[in-house]
Design a protein around this motif. Structure first.
Motif, PDB file in Angstrom:
ATOM      1  N   VAL A  95      -0.484  -2.194   2.444  1.00 18.32           N
ATOM      2  CA  VAL A  95       0.930  -2.089   2.819  1.00 18.32           C
ATOM      3  C   VAL A  95       1.160  -2.919   4.064  1.00 18.32           C
ATOM      4  O   VAL A  95       0.369  -2.870   5.015  1.00 18.32           O
ATOM      5  CB  VAL A  95       1.327  -0.618   3.080  1.00 18.32           C
ATOM      6  N   TRP A  96       2.231  -3.684   4.058  1.00 17.59           N
ATOM      7  CA  TRP A  96       2.648  -4.432   5.245  1.00 17.59           C
ATOM      8  C   TRP A  96       4.076  -4.020   5.585  1.00 17.59           C
ATOM      9  O   TRP A  96       4.961  -4.124   4.735  1.00 17.59           O
ATOM     10  CB  TRP A  96       2.571  -5.942   4.994  1.00 17.59           C
ATOM     11  N   SER A 108       6.194  -3.820   2.204  1.00 17.46           N
ATOM     12  CA  SER A 108       5.779  -4.250   0.866  1.00 17.46           C
ATOM     13  C   SER A 108       4.417  -3.645   0.529  1.00 17.46           C
ATOM     14  O   SER A 108       3.669  -3.222   1.417  1.00 17.46           O
ATOM     15  CB  SER A 108       5.709  -5.783   0.795  1.00 17.46           C
ATOM     16  N   LEU A 109       4.108  -3.644  -0.754  1.00 16.31           N
ATOM     17  CA  LEU A 109       2.838  -3.105  -1.254  1.00 16.31           C
ATOM     18  C   LEU A 109       2.257  -4.101  -2.245  1.00 16.31           C
ATOM     19  O   LEU A 109       2.975  -4.617  -3.103  1.00 16.31           O
ATOM     20  CB  LEU A 109       3.078  -1.759  -1.945  1.00 16.31           C
ATOM     21  N   PRO A 154      -4.900  -1.222   4.917  1.00 18.28           N
ATOM     22  CA  PRO A 154      -5.347  -0.839   3.570  1.00 18.28           C
ATOM     23  C   PRO A 154      -4.844   0.552   3.215  1.00 18.28           C
ATOM     24  O   PRO A 154      -4.670   1.404   4.090  1.00 18.28           O
ATOM     25  CB  PRO A 154      -6.870  -0.871   3.696  1.00 18.28           C
ATOM     26  N   VAL A 155      -4.601   0.769   1.929  1.00 16.32           N
ATOM     27  CA  VAL A 155      -4.229   2.092   1.427  1.00 16.32           C
ATOM     28  C   VAL A 155      -5.425   2.601   0.637  1.00 16.32           C
ATOM     29  O   VAL A 155      -5.737   2.084  -0.439  1.00 16.32           O
ATOM     30  CB  VAL A 155      -2.976   2.032   0.536  1.00 16.32           C
ATOM     31  N   LYS A 156      -6.102   3.597   1.171  1.00 17.88           N
ATOM     32  CA  LYS A 156      -7.367   4.053   0.589  1.00 17.88           C
ATOM     33  C   LYS A 156      -7.243   5.457   0.009  1.00 17.88           C
ATOM     34  O   LYS A 156      -6.659   6.342   0.623  1.00 17.88           O
ATOM     35  CB  LYS A 156      -8.459   4.051   1.665  1.00 17.88           C
ATOM     36  N   GLY A 157      -7.823   5.628  -1.183  1.00 18.96           N
ATOM     37  CA  GLY A 157      -7.992   6.947  -1.769  1.00 18.96           C
ATOM     38  C   GLY A 157      -6.718   7.727  -2.005  1.00 18.96           C
ATOM     39  O   GLY A 157      -6.742   8.957  -2.090  1.00 18.96           O
ATOM     40  N   ARG A 158      -5.597   7.043  -2.123  1.00 24.09           N
ATOM     41  CA  ARG A 158      -4.318   7.736  -2.241  1.00 24.09           C
ATOM     42  C   ARG A 158      -3.826   7.817  -3.682  1.00 24.09           C
ATOM     43  O   ARG A 158      -3.095   8.735  -4.043  1.00 24.09           O
ATOM     44  CB  ARG A 158      -3.292   7.017  -1.364  1.00 24.09           C
ATOM     45  N   PHE A 159      -4.227   6.844  -4.506  1.00 20.89           N
ATOM     46  CA  PHE A 159      -3.614   6.689  -5.817  1.00 20.89           C
ATOM     47  C   PHE A 159      -4.471   7.254  -6.948  1.00 20.89           C
ATOM     48  O   PHE A 159      -5.689   7.421  -6.817  1.00 20.89           O
ATOM     49  CB  PHE A 159      -3.314   5.214  -6.071  1.00 20.89           C
ATOM     50  N   HIS A 160      -3.807   7.490  -8.071  1.00 15.62           N
ATOM     51  CA  HIS A 160      -4.481   7.911  -9.297  1.00 15.62           C
ATOM     52  C   HIS A 160      -5.553   6.876  -9.650  1.00 15.62           C
ATOM     53  O   HIS A 160      -5.332   5.668  -9.513  1.00 15.62           O
ATOM     54  CB  HIS A 160      -3.446   8.022 -10.419  1.00 15.62           C
TER      55      HIS A 160
END
Length: 350
Positions: A163-164, A35-36, A180-186
């Motif tokens: 994300v888990w 999941s996000l 954690p999801v870092k620096g990946r998205f717009h």
């Protein structure tokens, strides 16, 4: 451990809203699917835990200064945790907790509650053992321990997006804890906001835990797992590229798929209300009329989360107040946004 010494930890942890939902569990509170989510900014739980050495574990829990039915769940959580972490058996616990949002506000209070409690427990373990974890170790442990109390809580101990669940596209992702999801998205996605429209504050007829269990024998279990994996893979790509229209399409498909699973489980149950559907239709109509990028998601309940970008805040607020509040319970709604994660409220550093 110093004999007779009191140890104390105090943390503030946000709730989170899932963009890609997890529905269904494996043993040991592990998810059927990845999941996000993003953590919220205003909706937080503040928890203070004081422990003193004792011949056996005792638990006192107060929520906003009052005794709470949540006490039994806390006691069971600590009992289960102590099977792996026996130091918990050697202390008496005084736990005090407060929310910055109403318990019935349509926001997952168990996520912020167990996130805050887990952060306190990891902090206390450092103090008792007189050793410091690295920052990465600290928050990984907090995420894992939070998961054992409430699955979605494991995502709340990180800022912004988390994300888990194991996912090939995300190095380091695992079922055991969130990352954690870092620096990946717009950049636009770091300005997301969440207007929570309170349709019904009453206790749900079927709890999330019961709903998760029904996935084990669900007719559409395999199809759902294929769908959610496809959704998550695509959403990650869409958010990298900034494809906003498709982002909201996927967001809404996820929300409606979750509720379709509830309606088609055995036994089936319906958590949406007529006014939930009225709000959804108004959102779709206004989106078509305005040309703006916004949409909705829904957790396991009747309340609608209107997700939008900060730059559209004024227009969205006018839309909510003029078009949607008549479908909410006594005109109630909360406005929140993407947050920076938990905060330690005591002097000691992580």
């Amino acid at each position: 451990m110093v004999k007779g010494k009191e140890y104390r930890a105090e943390w503030e942890c946000p709730s989170n809203i899932a963009l890609i939902k997890y529905w269904g569990k494996k043993p040991a509170q592990l998810p059927l699917n990845a999941s996000l989510s993003f953590s919220l900014k205003k909706a937080k739980t503040k928890t203070r835990v004081s422990i003193t050495p004792a011949s056996r574990r005792k638990v006192s829990f107060m929520f906003e200064g009052q005794a709470s039915a949540f006490t039994e769940r806390i006691e069971n959580y600590l009992a289960n945790m102590s099977l792996e972490h026996d130091w918990l058996n050697d202390f008496s616990f005084k736990i005090e907790s407060w929310n910055t949002f109403p318990h019935s506000a349509g926001i997952a209070s168990s996520a912020s509650a167990f996130g805050a409690l887990a952060l306190c427990l990891v902090d206390l373990k450092q103090q008792v053992n007189n050793r410091q974890f690295t920052q990465e170790q600290f928050f990984q442990k907090a995420s894992r321990w939070a998961r054992l109390g409430s699955g979605s809580a494991c995502r709340s101990v990180f800022p912004a997006f988390a994300v888990w669940g194991h996912l090939n596209q995300i190095p380091g992702s695992t079922d055991c804890h969130a990352i954690p999801v870092k620096g990946r998205f717009h950049p636009d996605y770091y300005s997301l906001r969440d207007a929570v429209l309170l349709v019904d504050s009453n206790k749900k007829q079927v709890s999330s835990s019961q709903g998760h269990e029904l996935m084990n024998t669900h007719t559409f279990k395999d199809a759902r797992l294929a769908q959610v994996n496809s959704h998550l893979f695509e959403l990650l790509t869409v958010m990298e590229k900034g494809e906003h229209a498709r982002f909201f399409e996927l967001l809404e498909k996820e929300a409606l798929s979750l509720h379709a699973l509830m309606m088609t489980s055995d036994p089936s149950f319906i958590l949406l209300h007529p006014n939930s559907l009225n709000i959804i239709q108004r959102i779709r109509d206004f989106r078509k009329q305005s040309g703006l990028h916004f949409g909705f998601t829904i957790d396991a309940g009747p309340n609608i989360h209107l997700i939008y970008f900060e730059k559209d805040k004024e227009v969205i607020h006018q839309f909510v107040e003029h078009e949607l509040l008549s479908f909410t319970e006594q005109g109630q709604w909360l406005d929140d946004g993407i947050g920076n994660g938990p905060i330690q409220l005591t002097d000691e550093g992580v």
